[in-house]
Write a protein that holds these residues in place. Sequence first.
Motif, PDB file in Angstrom:
ATOM      1  N   PRO A   1      66.578  -1.548  28.577  1.00  0.00           N
ATOM      2  CA  PRO A   1      66.046  -2.373  29.669  1.00  0.00           C
ATOM      3  C   PRO A   1      64.562  -2.687  29.510  1.00  0.00           C
ATOM      4  CG  PRO A   1      67.518  -0.703  30.546  1.00  0.00           C
ATOM      5  CD  PRO A   1      67.318  -0.363  29.097  1.00  0.00           C
ATOM      6  N   ALA A   2      63.780  -1.688  29.108  1.00  0.00           N
ATOM      7  CA  ALA A   2      62.348  -1.919  28.922  1.00  0.00           C
ATOM      8  C   ALA A   2      62.092  -2.854  27.752  1.00  0.00           C
ATOM      9  CB  ALA A   2      61.628  -0.584  28.712  1.00  0.00           C
ATOM     10  N   ARG A   3      62.865  -2.701  26.692  1.00  0.00           N
ATOM     11  CA  ARG A   3      62.661  -3.553  25.519  1.00  0.00           C
ATOM     12  C   ARG A   3      63.034  -5.012  25.822  1.00  0.00           C
ATOM     13  NH1 ARG A   3      60.154  -3.886  22.778  1.00  0.00           N
ATOM     14  NH2 ARG A   3      60.755  -3.809  20.591  1.00  0.00           N
ATOM     15  N   LEU A   4      64.078  -5.197  26.608  1.00  0.00           N
ATOM     16  CA  LEU A   4      64.522  -6.551  26.904  1.00  0.00           C
ATOM     17  C   LEU A   4      63.624  -7.268  27.911  1.00  0.00           C
ATOM     18  CD1 LEU A   4      68.375  -5.979  27.005  1.00  0.00           C
ATOM     19  CD2 LEU A   4      67.086  -7.210  25.253  1.00  0.00           C
ATOM     20  N   GLU A   5      62.722  -6.543  28.547  1.00  0.00           N
ATOM     21  CA  GLU A   5      61.760  -7.196  29.438  1.00  0.00           C
ATOM     22  C   GLU A   5      60.902  -8.199  28.677  1.00  0.00           C
ATOM     23  OE1 GLU A   5      61.035  -7.313  32.784  1.00  0.00           O
ATOM     24  OE2 GLU A   5      63.040  -6.449  32.894  1.00  0.00           O
ATOM     25  N   GLU A   6      60.819  -8.026  27.349  1.00  0.00           N
ATOM     26  CA  GLU A   6      60.052  -8.970  26.533  1.00  0.00           C
ATOM     27  C   GLU A   6      60.681 -10.365  26.509  1.00  0.00           C
ATOM     28  OE1 GLU A   6      57.918  -6.673  22.928  1.00  0.00           O
ATOM     29  OE2 GLU A   6      60.088  -6.728  22.806  1.00  0.00           O
ATOM     30  N   HIS A   7      61.947 -10.452  26.809  1.00  0.00           N
ATOM     31  CA  HIS A   7      62.652 -11.730  26.720  1.00  0.00           C
ATOM     32  C   HIS A   7      62.257 -12.613  27.906  1.00  0.00           C
ATOM     33  CE1 HIS A   7      66.063 -10.432  23.790  1.00  0.00           C
ATOM     34  NE2 HIS A   7      64.933  -9.827  23.527  1.00  0.00           N
TER      35      HIS A   7
END
Length: 297
Positions: free
Chosen positions: A224-230
């Motif tokens: 979830p934290a990594r996909l916040e970049e999208h």
Amino acid sequence: MSNRSPMPVIVGAPRSGTTLLRLMLDAHPDLAIPPETSFVAAVAALDGRGDDLRSRFLDTITAFPPAAPNWQDFGLPRETLAEAVHALEPFTVADGLRSFYRLYAQRFGKSRWGEKTPDYSFHIGIIAALLPEARFVHLVRDGRDVAASWRQQWFSPGHEPEVLARAWMDRVEAARSAGSACAHYTEVLYEDLVSRPEPVLRRLCEFLELPWSSQMLNHHERAPARLEEHRARVSLDGSFVVSHAQRLHQQRRTMEQPGTGRIGSWRESMSDEEVRRFERIAGGLLCQLGYELQSNG
């Protein structure tokens, strides 16, 4: 090149699980893989030298794709990349790209980096020549499952089974053809990745000369934290191409532990006629890859 760590480059048709694999490898404590870049082939085509090449390199990366740039996905100020690029002497596009990836990895305190852009299936030869440390990981999924998922997305090439079949075949065949001429290329079946993640990831660690880390098996905890970049993709006229929420929704399953529930999902979402039409185009490649056909032509 001998002192450069191997760099994973994940390719494959969209909706084949490339984001899942990206997040699994990115969960390794040594490795950071950014969201899709899309600009490597464009900068590889740049010519010239000196400050002019530096400027065009920076302009290309930070304003690509031209219709809806994705630079904000990477969390790097343009000025930070510009400083690193201007410090390179002599400047080469390859070293400029390495500066970008290194700066991205440093955001997470990591020493190694990789790449995941599905359509680099068409550019394996270019990337291999530019970055000899690249090691290509081609993720392959049953084309019918790809089609069933792909046609629901904003970036689908179309809706008709024939269009989707040809688009899937084009990408798979391009990657396999270029990969056969590459020193470092391997294939992974999506179905193996989700049903037997540990042995698949252990094999990839060997291929990439990475020490094994069980953290990759818990990628969903960080996803979830990594996909916040999208971030939202906005066109030059200010209109939305796709929102942040839509991008998260399309990757929602990567935030779960991998499972086999989506294998064969085409049986529920494609009619018998649609399956026949898809297999009429792509049946030969499906069989070659080990997938059983439903129809006889």
